[in-house]
Structure formats: C-alpha cells, structure tokens
Design a protein around this motif. Sequence first.
Motif, PDB file in Angstrom:
ATOM      1  N   ALA A  28       0.836  -1.214   0.000  1.00 49.59           N
ATOM      2  CA  ALA A  28       0.000   0.000   0.000  1.00 49.59           C
ATOM      3  C   ALA A  28       0.865   1.257   0.000  1.00 49.59           C
ATOM      4  CB  ALA A  28      -0.927  -0.008   1.203  1.00 49.59           C
ATOM      5  N   ILE A  29       1.938   1.241   0.791  1.00 48.67           N
ATOM      6  CA  ILE A  29       2.847   2.398   0.820  1.00 48.67           C
ATOM      7  C   ILE A  29       3.507   2.575  -0.542  1.00 48.67           C
ATOM      8  CG2 ILE A  29       5.013   3.268   1.795  1.00 48.67           C
ATOM      9  CD1 ILE A  29       4.136   2.005   4.472  1.00 48.67           C
ATOM     10  N   GLY A  30       3.947   1.473  -1.137  1.00 46.76           N
ATOM     11  CA  GLY A  30       4.557   1.537  -2.467  1.00 46.76           C
ATOM     12  C   GLY A  30       3.592   2.074  -3.506  1.00 46.76           C
ATOM     13  N   LEU A  31       2.358   1.625  -3.464  1.00 44.76           N
ATOM     14  CA  LEU A  31       1.339   2.110  -4.397  1.00 44.76           C
ATOM     15  C   LEU A  31       1.078   3.603  -4.198  1.00 44.76           C
ATOM     16  CD1 LEU A  31      -0.687   1.410  -6.605  1.00 44.76           C
ATOM     17  CD2 LEU A  31      -2.331   0.870  -4.803  1.00 44.76           C
ATOM     18  N   GLY A  32       1.028   4.017  -2.940  1.00 42.97           N
ATOM     19  CA  GLY A  32       0.812   5.445  -2.651  1.00 42.97           C
ATOM     20  C   GLY A  32       1.956   6.300  -3.162  1.00 42.97           C
ATOM     21  N   LEU A  33       3.182   5.867  -2.944  1.00 43.82           N
ATOM     22  CA  LEU A  33       4.342   6.627  -3.428  1.00 43.82           C
ATOM     23  C   LEU A  33       4.380   6.664  -4.951  1.00 43.82           C
ATOM     24  CD1 LEU A  33       7.122   5.451  -0.946  1.00 43.82           C
ATOM     25  CD2 LEU A  33       5.950   7.664  -1.010  1.00 43.82           C
ATOM     26  N   THR A  34       4.033   5.560  -5.580  1.00 41.07           N
ATOM     27  CA  THR A  34       3.992   5.522  -7.050  1.00 41.07           C
ATOM     28  C   THR A  34       2.942   6.494  -7.582  1.00 41.07           C
ATOM     29  OG1 THR A  34       4.691   3.214  -7.018  1.00 41.07           O
ATOM     30  CG2 THR A  34       3.665   4.018  -9.032  1.00 41.07           C
ATOM     31  N   THR A  35       1.790   6.505  -6.959  1.00 49.26           N
ATOM     32  CA  THR A  35       0.718   7.416  -7.379  1.00 49.26           C
ATOM     33  C   THR A  35       1.150   8.871  -7.223  1.00 49.26           C
ATOM     34  OG1 THR A  35      -0.921   5.780  -6.690  1.00 49.26           O
ATOM     35  CG2 THR A  35      -1.691   8.040  -6.996  1.00 49.26           C
ATOM     36  N   ILE A  40       3.106  13.956  -9.725  1.00 46.81           N
ATOM     37  CA  ILE A  40       4.103  15.022  -9.840  1.00 46.81           C
ATOM     38  C   ILE A  40       4.646  15.090 -11.262  1.00 46.81           C
ATOM     39  CG2 ILE A  40       6.417  15.718  -9.103  1.00 46.81           C
ATOM     40  CD1 ILE A  40       5.674  14.644  -6.305  1.00 46.81           C
ATOM     41  N   LYS A  41       4.952  13.939 -11.840  1.00 46.94           N
ATOM     42  CA  LYS A  41       5.462  13.895 -13.213  1.00 46.94           C
ATOM     43  C   LYS A  41       4.434  14.472 -14.177  1.00 46.94           C
ATOM     44  CE  LYS A  41       7.081  10.774 -16.777  1.00 46.94           C
ATOM     45  NZ  LYS A  41       6.007  10.554 -17.701  1.00 46.94           N
ATOM     46  N   ASP A  42       3.170  14.110 -14.008  1.00 45.00           N
ATOM     47  CA  ASP A  42       2.098  14.606 -14.867  1.00 45.00           C
ATOM     48  C   ASP A  42       1.965  16.122 -14.745  1.00 45.00           C
ATOM     49  OD1 ASP A  42      -0.117  14.278 -16.662  1.00 45.00           O
ATOM     50  OD2 ASP A  42      -1.439  14.661 -14.946  1.00 45.00           O
ATOM     51  N   PHE A  43       2.099  16.648 -13.528  1.00 46.63           N
ATOM     52  CA  PHE A  43       2.004  18.092 -13.319  1.00 46.63           C
ATOM     53  C   PHE A  43       3.085  18.823 -14.116  1.00 46.63           C
ATOM     54  CE2 PHE A  43       3.623  21.779 -10.933  1.00 46.63           C
ATOM     55  CZ  PHE A  43       2.509  22.602 -11.003  1.00 46.63           C
ATOM     56  N   PHE A  44       4.340  18.366 -13.996  1.00 47.61           N
ATOM     57  CA  PHE A  44       5.425  19.041 -14.697  1.00 47.61           C
ATOM     58  C   PHE A  44       5.344  18.839 -16.210  1.00 47.61           C
ATOM     59  CE2 PHE A  44       7.443  18.881 -10.447  1.00 47.61           C
ATOM     60  CZ  PHE A  44       7.679  20.238 -10.312  1.00 47.61           C
ATOM     61  N   LYS A  48       4.991  21.904 -18.914  1.00 45.23           N
ATOM     62  CA  LYS A  48       5.924  22.087 -20.023  1.00 45.23           C
ATOM     63  C   LYS A  48       5.184  22.066 -21.357  1.00 45.23           C
ATOM     64  CE  LYS A  48      10.299  20.561 -21.839  1.00 45.23           C
ATOM     65  NZ  LYS A  48      11.496  19.778 -21.618  1.00 45.23           N
ATOM     66  N   LEU A  49       4.188  21.196 -21.491  1.00 43.61           N
ATOM     67  CA  LEU A  49       3.400  21.128 -22.714  1.00 43.61           C
ATOM     68  C   LEU A  49       2.654  22.436 -22.950  1.00 43.61           C
ATOM     69  CD1 LEU A  49       2.437  19.381 -25.072  1.00 43.61           C
ATOM     70  CD2 LEU A  49       0.608  18.545 -23.598  1.00 43.61           C
ATOM     71  N   LYS A  50       2.137  23.034 -21.894  1.00 44.62           N
ATOM     72  CA  LYS A  50       1.437  24.316 -22.013  1.00 44.62           C
ATOM     73  C   LYS A  50       2.398  25.393 -22.491  1.00 44.62           C
ATOM     74  CE  LYS A  50      -1.322  27.606 -19.357  1.00 44.62           C
ATOM     75  NZ  LYS A  50      -1.824  27.957 -18.036  1.00 44.62           N
ATOM     76  N   GLN A  51       3.630  25.404 -21.964  1.00 48.53           N
ATOM     77  CA  GLN A  51       4.631  26.377 -22.407  1.00 48.53           C
ATOM     78  C   GLN A  51       4.977  26.176 -23.881  1.00 48.53           C
ATOM     79  OE1 GLN A  51       7.845  25.673 -19.694  1.00 48.53           O
ATOM     80  NE2 GLN A  51       7.025  27.024 -18.100  1.00 48.53           N
TER      81      GLN A  51
END
Length: 92
Positions: A28-35, A40-44, A48-51
Amino acid sequence: MSDYEISNVDPNQELAEQGSDNFWLIAAIGLGLTTIGIGIKDFFTSRKLKQEREKNKLYQEVLKKHQAQINELKNEKERREYRDRLWAENSN
C-alpha cells in the motif's frame, strides 16, 4: 480456556499472519508513493506542454506576419513591373 487449547496453538501461525500484514502495508505504501510520483510527473509534463503550446502559437503568429510581408513585397514588385511596362508602352 482449557490447557489443551492453549498448548494446541501453533506459535509460527501468528508470525505468518504478521508477515502477510506487513506485505500488504508495504504494498500500500509503495502504491501510494507511485501514485504521488506519477502525479508530480504529470504536473510538470502538462506545465511544459502548455509552455510549448504558447511558444508554438507565437511562432505561428510570427510566420503569418512574415508571410504577409513577403506577399506585400511580391505585390509591390508586380506593381512596379506593371508601371514600368505602362511607361515603356506610353513612351513608344
């Protein structure tokens, strides 16, 4: 409880159940960290795509202005050639 029931309990059984509980906790901890990492990756990536889209929009505007200038120069050249032909015909 009788002594038979207490002595009949397998001492390893409790350890096996704890190991299973620990596995699910770690999973569960691993799944939470992966999510969180994917978020975070999707946010960045989206930032960048918007820029890049804004930059592309500016390039498109510059290209339109440049093409308009080229067309204007071509029209000016055609007008000059036409004027020169008229002068040549009138002077003959």
